[in-house]
Design a protein around this motif. Structure first.
Motif, mmCIF file in Angstrom:
data_model
loop_
_atom_site.group_PDB
_atom_site.id
_atom_site.type_symbol
_atom_site.label_atom_id
_atom_site.label_comp_id
_atom_site.label_asym_id
_atom_site.label_seq_id
_atom_site.Cartn_x
_atom_site.Cartn_y
_atom_site.Cartn_z
ATOM 1 N N SER A 1 -25.788 -22.669 12.893
ATOM 2 C CA SER A 1 -26.241 -23.785 12.069
ATOM 3 C C SER A 1 -27.518 -24.384 12.648
ATOM 4 N N GLU B 1 -24.293 -27.838 6.493
ATOM 5 C CA GLU B 1 -25.509 -27.920 7.300
ATOM 6 C C GLU B 1 -26.543 -26.856 6.965
ATOM 7 N N ILE B 2 -26.170 -25.829 6.202
ATOM 8 C CA ILE B 2 -27.166 -24.841 5.775
ATOM 9 C C ILE B 2 -27.511 -24.996 4.292
ATOM 10 N N ARG C 1 -20.689 -24.013 15.337
ATOM 11 C CA ARG C 1 -19.890 -23.717 14.160
ATOM 12 C C ARG C 1 -19.587 -22.221 14.055
ATOM 13 N N TYR D 1 -20.278 -26.110 8.791
ATOM 14 C CA TYR D 1 -21.309 -25.070 8.807
ATOM 15 C C TYR D 1 -22.014 -24.976 7.453
ATOM 16 N N TRP E 1 -26.942 -27.959 13.972
ATOM 17 C CA TRP E 1 -26.248 -27.960 15.268
ATOM 18 C C TRP E 1 -27.229 -27.572 16.379
#
Length: 445
Positions: free
Chosen positions: A187, A123-124, A72, A120, A190
């Motif tokens: 990420s 995912e955080i 990402r 991105y 990821w």
């Protein structure tokens, strides 16, 4: 909320600012360019305006590949580079084809940003704040739209080459964004799908210093154990999230939102406003869009995605029906801008806030980039087709019929929200994957 997560989310979301600016900045220059190059309505709509949109389609269609392969973060950096090249090249262009090619390059950045940035941030982000953090991407889009409208108004009278300044000024924020993107971490989800566990643990400890990163790793491992090598989003078990992504993107564009944003000054002039008043009314669209997007971001983790879509569907139907009536019955003057502001408010608080959040939530980690790519591709194919046809449709069937069609389509969107759309607020990405895929497939069998 963790301060670093907020800073990283804002940084990634700045890709949305460039998306909004790049998409709408053409509205202030498009009539000047048509006169300058003597383009027909069809050539102007399909090539001069439409080429950027087809670049966006390609960027959305293939953007999942670098988002999954390079990651990402690296994809976001390259998006900034594409925006910078596009702004400089199109601002210096001397013919419609060169202009269109550089706008196409910017379109690639727009399309890819709709995949990489929401993926991105989702995912955080912690589940309880995911809606508002991913919503920052949409807020930056509408902030970029507002700044583009304001920039066009301020640069409109700088001389016969005003359009070059309108288009080229984007190079400055694009270069700054590219530098900022270098500072964010990769990420962690990821990294885990690429089995780079030690790197992922390092990022997770920064994101959630009070939580055990092993718990998330076990959840992702459990998800990965239920997949097969080289699978894709078109497998039968992913049919439901695929349909959801298709429909929310489909209805987003069949509201007519991009047609209005690209041709706002022209639409206001059709309604009887002068050129200067039309540009000022366009700024009003930008302000309304930003304020109601901010309201949507505040409400999305409180009311939920589905409730916001109910609000916007009813607002769409009412406002678009009245705009259509205004053109049929020649209600000239300030009534049309007021009705279009109502339409923009409905879009901003609902579809505008929800779409990128929703699509980023409904696919599993290892297919999120591909799922985002699919939803974005549907969105941008229609975003290319619909505005490209607007000049021709306005001159043939008339603005009233065009807006009536959009109103009817929003009636169908309301049915989608009532009968199909699930609520996703406050649920972890891994739990959502289980709910929408594994549990639903068990029920079907």
């Amino acid at each position: 909320m963790n301060r670093k997560i907020l800073i990283w989310s804002i940084t990634a979301a700045l890709a949305g600012f460039l998306f909004g600016f790049d998409t709408v900045v053409i509205s202030g220059a498009e009539k000047k360019l048509q006169l300058l190059w003597g383009s027909s309505d069809m050539f102007h709509g399909v090539v001069v305006i439409g080429m950027a949109l087809w670049g966006t389609v390609i960027g959305a269609f293939f953007g999942g590949i670098p988002t999954n392969k390079l990651g990402r973060k690296n994809t976001l950096i390259w998006i900034g580079v594409l925006y910078t090249i596009s702004a400089i090249g199109s601002g210096l262009a001397n013919d419609p084809w060169t202009f269109a090619i550089f706008r196409f390059i910017g379109g690639l950045g727009v399309g890819a940003s709709t995949i990489a940035a929401p993926a991105y941030i989702s995912e955080i982000a912690p589940a309880k704040d995911r809606g508002k953090l991913v919503g920052l991407y949409q807020f930056n889009i509408v902030f970029g739209i507002l700044i583009a409208f304001l920039s066009n108004y301020l640069l409109n009278n700088v001389g016969e080459n005003a359009w070059r300044w309108m288009i080229g000024v984007e190079a400055f924020p694009a270069a700054i964004y590219t530098v900022f993107a270098l500072t964010i971490p990769k990420s962690p989800r990821w990294l885990l799908t690429k089995f780079r566990n030690s790197e992922a643990i390092g990022v997770l400890k920064i994101i959630n210093p009070d939580q055990d990163p092993e718990k998330l790793m076990l959840e992702i491992k459990d998800e990965m154990e239920n997949t097969v090598p080289n699978e894709n989003i078109f497998l039968k078990k992913y049919r439901f999230p695929l349909i959801l992504a298709f429909l929310i993107a489909f209805f987003n564009q069949l509201s007519g939102i991009n047609a209005l944003l690209y041709y706002a000054p022209r639409i206001f002039e059709e309604a009887g406003l002068g050129e200067s008043s039309a540009l000022l009314s366009s700024i009003g669209i930008g302000v309304t869009n930003m304020l109601f997007t901010l309201l949507g971001i505040i409400l999305i983790d409180r009311l939920g995605r589905k409730q916001l879509m109910y609000i916007c569907s009813f607002g769409y139907i009412i406002s678009l029906s009245l705009v259509s009536a205004a053109f049929f019955f020649s209600w000239e003057g300030s009534i049309v801008p007021v009705l279009l502001f109502m339409f923009i408010a409905s879009h901003a608080i609902g579809q505008g806030t929800v779409i990128w959040v929703f699509i980023s939530e409904i696919f599993p980690n290892h297919l999120r980039g591909s799922g985002q790519s699919f939803g974005s591709s549907v969105h941008w194919v229609l975003a290319a087709v619909v505005p490209s046809l607007v000049p021709v449709l306005f001159s043939t069937i008339g603005a009233g019929m065009v807006f009536l069609f959009f109103a009817i389509m929003m009636g169908f969107q309301l049915l989608f929200v009532i009968f199909m759309m699930p609520e996703t607020k406050g649920v972890s990405l891994e739990e959502l994957s289980k709910k929408l895929i594994k549990d639903r497939n068990k029920a079907a069998n």
